[in-house]
Scaffold this motif. Structure first.
Motif, PDB file in Angstrom:
ATOM      1  N   LEU A 115       0.588  -1.067  -0.121  1.00 43.23           N
ATOM      2  CA  LEU A 115       0.017   0.057  -0.089  1.00 43.23           C
ATOM      3  C   LEU A 115       1.037   1.216   0.005  1.00 43.23           C
ATOM      4  N   ASN A 118       2.280   3.947  -3.878  1.00 42.65           N
ATOM      5  CA  ASN A 118       1.259   4.650  -4.446  1.00 42.65           C
ATOM      6  C   ASN A 118       1.751   5.903  -5.431  1.00 42.65           C
ATOM      7  N   GLU A 247      -3.199  -2.615   7.048  1.00 43.29           N
ATOM      8  CA  GLU A 247      -2.906  -3.241   5.670  1.00 43.29           C
ATOM      9  C   GLU A 247      -3.843  -4.255   5.528  1.00 43.29           C
ATOM     10  N   TYR A 250      -7.472  -2.586   4.623  1.00 42.97           N
ATOM     11  CA  TYR A 250      -7.668  -1.883   3.319  1.00 42.97           C
ATOM     12  C   TYR A 250      -7.445  -3.047   2.118  1.00 42.97           C
ATOM     13  N   MET A 251      -6.677  -4.166   2.006  1.00 40.63           N
ATOM     14  CA  MET A 251      -6.694  -5.291   1.308  1.00 40.63           C
ATOM     15  C   MET A 251      -7.745  -5.936   1.088  1.00 40.63           C
ATOM     16  N   ASN A 294      -2.266  -5.361  -6.496  1.00 40.14           N
ATOM     17  CA  ASN A 294      -1.694  -4.550  -5.626  1.00 40.14           C
ATOM     18  C   ASN A 294      -1.670  -3.081  -5.926  1.00 40.14           C
ATOM     19  N   ALA A 297      -5.123  -1.457  -4.905  1.00 40.09           N
ATOM     20  CA  ALA A 297      -5.285  -1.392  -3.817  1.00 40.09           C
ATOM     21  C   ALA A 297      -4.498  -0.261  -3.202  1.00 40.09           C
ATOM     22  N   ALA A 298      -3.153  -0.236  -3.477  1.00 35.95           N
ATOM     23  CA  ALA A 298      -2.376   1.100  -3.072  1.00 35.95           C
ATOM     24  C   ALA A 298      -3.045   2.547  -3.517  1.00 35.95           C
ATOM     25  N   PHE A 301      -6.191   3.221  -1.497  1.00 34.25           N
ATOM     26  CA  PHE A 301      -5.537   3.499  -0.204  1.00 34.25           C
ATOM     27  C   PHE A 301      -5.509   4.887  -0.235  1.00 34.25           C
TER      28      PHE A 301
END
Length: 505
Positions: A115, A118, A247, A250-251, A294, A297-298, A301
């Motif tokens: 995360l 980003n 982590e 949010y994941m 990933n 998601a980042a 986030f």
């Protein structure tokens, strides 16, 4: 016995040489700077009595127009930085020679701490590619699609305020917490498609996890120094910054949201939909235009984290300034009431753009209280200046003192006064470029500034239309005291205001 002693002497000699070389760098270059204190450099007050942006503001005013070059030396612990003191050189760093200053040098660990990798932290070509992919998700057309969702949360904000102000007499409210819950709900629904209900539940998980992600770290000060001073080495060592529950939270939300929307063919025209479309491209083999899980998601986030704190804090500062300046609050309410009346009492994306004085109030708030009050860049290639003394080596940090520039009387006369008219078109044109930097500038400016402004405008328009905000005689701190331990500007102790319902015929 002699061998260990010799080794110890050798190590100590090497350490002493390194410390001397590090902390005399600017002196050897002949660059003006405050003498550093070992090991804290020029930041001995940092997070004890002063916030970094205020230290940089002091440095800016001490040296501006008093040296023969555009910057002065500065040490953040043992890391070498320069502080820009010339406004034209700010433009050089952010825009003109962006190719030499395009990275921020901030820790990110794509492998172990996904995360953190980003859009705000990644570097080089990877940043350029991702920025190009994400830019279309923040067009005015996409904002227009999301506007009704933001407005729905704004209506809920007013219902919550109404419940807290049930009597005719003013009620004292700490507004920053309520505003943080408003922005958490807005971004929760737009970035994740989730009804977070933070406005109704002060302990909602979204707000708790957001605050935890901003304020809590896995390790203590020594590891933080390593993360700051050697971010690439820290990533290679597998160090993580985010707490595991943050982590995981949010994941799992991103994973569950993607699965639910794909399974049920749900389309909401929101930020998450756009990210899912890019992931589907990647999964189908179009890696050039797509993104991985990933990466998705980042971005979700950081979209939540960046918009949650900055927008709510800006609204709190704006309400504080309007409480201090009742004439400005009255003028603003007249504009908002007029626009709503013209459009049958309804705010929509097009009528929002008619709130020109509100835009100026927000800009003046961001000038006086820029939540992101300094900018950081790293020299990615050597920079050659016309005066060789002011050429910059690779890997030197660059600090742009946004707070200092925003309070510079050369650009903003009587800078401590709150004057929205500074942002009348003719006044804006008279100021040099890069004198207004709440969202940064150049290719690496804030990608979500349109969305951030939209949620602030909606929230402010509804609040000022419905309520009057006044200072509390004892609970409101005037002037605002800032938290010294935060990187972002925020009010110490919150912002307590007297709030009363506007009586309407």
């Amino acid at each position: 016995m002699l061998v260990p002693i010799a080794l110890l002497v050798g190590v100590l000699t090497l350490v002493a040489w390194w410390v001397h070389q590090t902390f005399t760098y600017w002196k050897r270059r002949g660059i003006p700077h405050d003498p550093p204190k070992i090991p804290l450099g020029n930041t001995s007050e940092l997070m004890k009595t002063m916030q970094l942006s205020h230290i940089l503001k002091r440095t800016y005013f001490k040296y501006k127009n008093k040296t023969d070059g555009p910057f002065v030396g500065f040490y953040v612990f043992a890391k070498r930085f320069l502080v820009v003191t010339d406004i034209d050189f700010v433009k050089t760093v952010l825009i003109r020679d962006f190719d030499k200053f395009h990275d921020r040098g901030i820790f990110h660990n794509e492998r172990d701490d996904p995360l953190t990798a980003n859009l705000t932290t990644i570097e080089g070509q990877k940043w350029r590619t991702l920025r190009q992919k994400l830019t279309p998700t923040f067009t005015s057309g996409k904002m227009k699609n999301m506007f009704p969702t933001v407005l729905n949360v704004g209506d809920e904000l007013i219902r919550v305020f109404d419940e807290k102000i049930s009597s005719s007499s003013p009620q004292t409210l700490e507004v920053t917490n309520l505003l943080a819950r408003f922005t958490a709900d807005v971004i929760g629904v737009c970035a994740f498609g989730l009804e977070c209900n933070s406005l109704r539940d002060p302990n909602a998980e979204f707000v708790r996890m957001g605050e935890s992600a901003i304020n809590e770290r896995r390790y203590g000060r020594l590891v933080d120094l390593l993360l700051f001073g050697a971010p690439k080495l820290s990533a290679k060592l597998g160090i993580k910054t985010l707490l595991q529950p943050v982590e995981d939270f949010y994941m799992n939300i991103v994973k569950d949201t993607i699965e639910y929307r794909n399974k049920n063919k749900v389309s909401r025209n929101d930020f998450m939909d756009m990210l899912i479309d890019m992931k589907l491209k990647y999964d189908s083999g179009n890696k050039e235009d797509g993104i991985t899980f990933n990466e998705l998601a980042a971005q979700a986030f950081i979209f939540f984290l960046a918009g949650f704190e900055t927008s709510s804090t800006t609204m709190g500062f704006a309400l504080f300034e309007l409480a201090c300046n009742q004439d400005i609050q009255d003028k603003l309410r007249t504009e908002i009431d007029g626009v709503l009346k013209k459009h049958n009492g309804k705010l929509d994306y097009d009528s929002m753009r008619e709130l020109t004085y509100l835009e100026k109030v927000i800009d003046e708030t961001l000038r006086k209280h820029p939540v992101v009050a300094h900018l950081v860049r790293i020299t990615t290639k050597p920079y050659v200046h016309s005066n060789p003394k002011y050429s910059i080596d690779r890997d030197i940090g660059v600090l742009v003192p946004t707070l200092g520039i925003h309070h510079d009387p050369e650009f903003y006369p009587e800078p401590e006064k709150f004057i929205p008219e500074r942002f009348d078109e003719d006044q804006v044109k008279q100021r040099p470029a890069c004198t207004f930097l709440p969202f940064g500038d150049g290719p690496r400016n804030c990608i979500g500034l349109r969305f951030g402004r939209m949620q602030v405008i909606v929230g402010m328009a509804l609040l000022i239309h419905n309520y009057k905000f006044e200072l509390h005689p004892t609970k409101t701190s005037v002037p605002i005291k800032y938290k010294v331990k935060n990187i972002l500007l925020s009010a110490d102790g919150g912002i307590n205001l007297n709030v009363s319902k506007i009586a309407r015929q």
